[in-house]
Design a protein around this motif. Structure first.
Motif, short mmCIF file in Angstrom:
data_model
loop_
_atom_site.label_atom_id
_atom_site.label_comp_id
_atom_site.label_asym_id
_atom_site.label_seq_id
_atom_site.Cartn_x
_atom_site.Cartn_y
_atom_site.Cartn_z
N ALA A 2 35.60 38.85 30.66
CA ALA A 2 36.33 38.27 31.80
C ALA A 2 35.37 37.94 32.94
O ALA A 2 34.40 38.67 33.19
CB ALA A 2 37.38 39.27 32.29
N LYS A 3 35.65 36.82 33.60
CA LYS A 3 34.85 36.42 34.75
C LYS A 3 35.51 36.99 36.02
O LYS A 3 36.68 36.72 36.28
CB LYS A 3 34.77 34.89 34.85
CG LYS A 3 33.78 34.28 33.86
CD LYS A 3 33.94 32.78 33.85
CE LYS A 3 33.30 32.17 35.07
NZ LYS A 3 31.98 31.62 34.82
N ASP A 56 37.59 29.27 38.44
CA ASP A 56 36.73 29.68 37.31
C ASP A 56 36.90 31.15 36.94
O ASP A 56 36.46 31.58 35.87
CB ASP A 56 35.25 29.46 37.68
CG ASP A 56 34.90 27.97 37.63
OD1 ASP A 56 35.72 27.19 37.11
OD2 ASP A 56 33.81 27.60 38.11
N ALA A 57 37.46 31.95 37.86
CA ALA A 57 37.51 33.40 37.63
C ALA A 57 38.80 33.81 36.91
O ALA A 57 39.84 33.18 37.06
CB ALA A 57 37.43 34.12 38.97
N ASP A 58 38.69 34.90 36.14
CA ASP A 58 39.88 35.50 35.53
C ASP A 58 40.48 36.56 36.43
O ASP A 58 41.67 36.87 36.35
CB ASP A 58 39.51 36.16 34.19
CG ASP A 58 38.90 35.16 33.22
OD1 ASP A 58 39.57 34.16 32.92
OD2 ASP A 58 37.73 35.37 32.81
N ALA A 59 39.62 37.14 37.26
CA ALA A 59 40.08 38.22 38.14
C ALA A 59 39.46 38.06 39.52
O ALA A 59 38.32 37.62 39.65
CB ALA A 59 39.68 39.58 37.58
N LYS A 99 46.09 35.41 36.97
CA LYS A 99 44.83 36.11 37.23
C LYS A 99 45.11 37.56 37.62
O LYS A 99 46.19 37.88 38.13
CB LYS A 99 44.03 35.41 38.35
CG LYS A 99 43.58 34.00 37.96
CD LYS A 99 42.71 33.37 39.03
CE LYS A 99 42.51 31.88 38.80
NZ LYS A 99 41.73 31.53 37.62
N ASP A 100 44.11 38.41 37.42
CA ASP A 100 44.22 39.81 37.82
C ASP A 100 43.73 39.96 39.25
O ASP A 100 42.72 39.35 39.62
CB ASP A 100 43.41 40.71 36.88
CG ASP A 100 44.06 40.81 35.52
OD1 ASP A 100 43.75 39.97 34.66
OD2 ASP A 100 44.89 41.72 35.33
N ILE A 184 40.70 44.45 31.45
CA ILE A 184 41.43 43.17 31.52
C ILE A 184 40.95 42.18 30.45
O ILE A 184 39.90 42.34 29.89
CB ILE A 184 41.37 42.51 32.92
CG1 ILE A 184 39.92 42.12 33.28
CG2 ILE A 184 41.97 43.42 33.97
CD1 ILE A 184 39.84 41.27 34.54
#
Ligand SMILES: Cc1cc2nc3c(=O)[nH]c(=O)nc-3n(C[C@H](O)[C@H](O)[C@H](O)COP(=O)(O)O)c2cc1C
Length: 184
Positions: A2-3, A56-59, A99-100, A184
């Motif tokens: 994850a990013k 671009d981010a997952d979290a 997203k987280d 995550i």
């Protein structure tokens, strides 16, 4: 992997002990982490570049010292301008969905002061209700905030023992956050 995008809201990170310790642990975690240091980027951040980093981010992690029971003005400005209508909420505003969302914050007050019986009159969760709704409103998955209490370090007044205790507590909080991020 994850990013993870960490938005560091400390306005004077060069003078920080607690937030700096947590950020260093995150940097060395081996996770795919980008840290946006708002104290370095400044008040005139590039909104489009920040939005791209968010997309671009997952979290998303907000890392900040508690200032007057809330988050520092610099981070508030980032939230107001980056997470705007049409991007984060409202018509076409779906960028954050799924997203987280994590909060990592440090306080000067000790843990026992944050209760209905203590001098702060409220547990920290009651000061952070806005983050719950921010996550809900934007469609993010919220996680339990990670709080490091008792982080007031005054050079010249605090002892080496005080300083070490803050560093140890911050490292422990960072590890807790890293374990959550790994899930995550
Ligand atoms: C402007 C300002 C407001 C603060 N407000 C609070 C507060 O409301 N509650 C609290 O427990 N600590 C408060 N503090 C203490 C900071 O939260 C504490 O010094 C910080 O978390 C330590 O982190 P650092 O070493 O990264 O700066 C405040 C500090 C400043 C400078």
């Amino acid at each position: 992997m994850a990013k993870i995008l960490v938005i560091s809201g400390h306005p004077h990170l060069d003078q920080s002990l607690a937030n700096q310790t947590i950020l260093t642990e995150l940097k060395n975690s081996g996770l795919d982490i980008t840290i946006e240091d708002l104290s370095e980027i400044g008040w005139d951040f590039d909104i489009e570049a920040e939005r791209k980093a968010v997309v671009d981010a997952d979290a998303l992690v907000f890392e900040f010292p508690l200032y007057w029971y809330s988050y520092p003005a610099l981070l508030k400005k980032w939230v107001e301008e980056v997470l705007a209508h049409g991007f984060a909420y409202g018509t076409g505003g779906t960028a954050l969905q799924g997203k987280d969302f994590f909060i990592s914050s440090t306080t000067g007050g000790p843990e026992e002061s944050y209760s209905h019986e203590g001098p702060q009159n409220h547990p920290i969760s009651e000061f952070f209700f806005n983050f719950d709704q921010l996550a809900t409103f934007t469609g993010m998955k919220k996680h339990e905030p990670i709080i490091t209490y008792g982080c007031m370090y005054v050079p010249g007044l605090s002892t080496e023992e005080d300083k070490q205790k803050i560093v140890d507590n911050c490292k422990a909080s960072a590890q807790k956050l890293i374990e959550e991020l790994k899930k995550i």
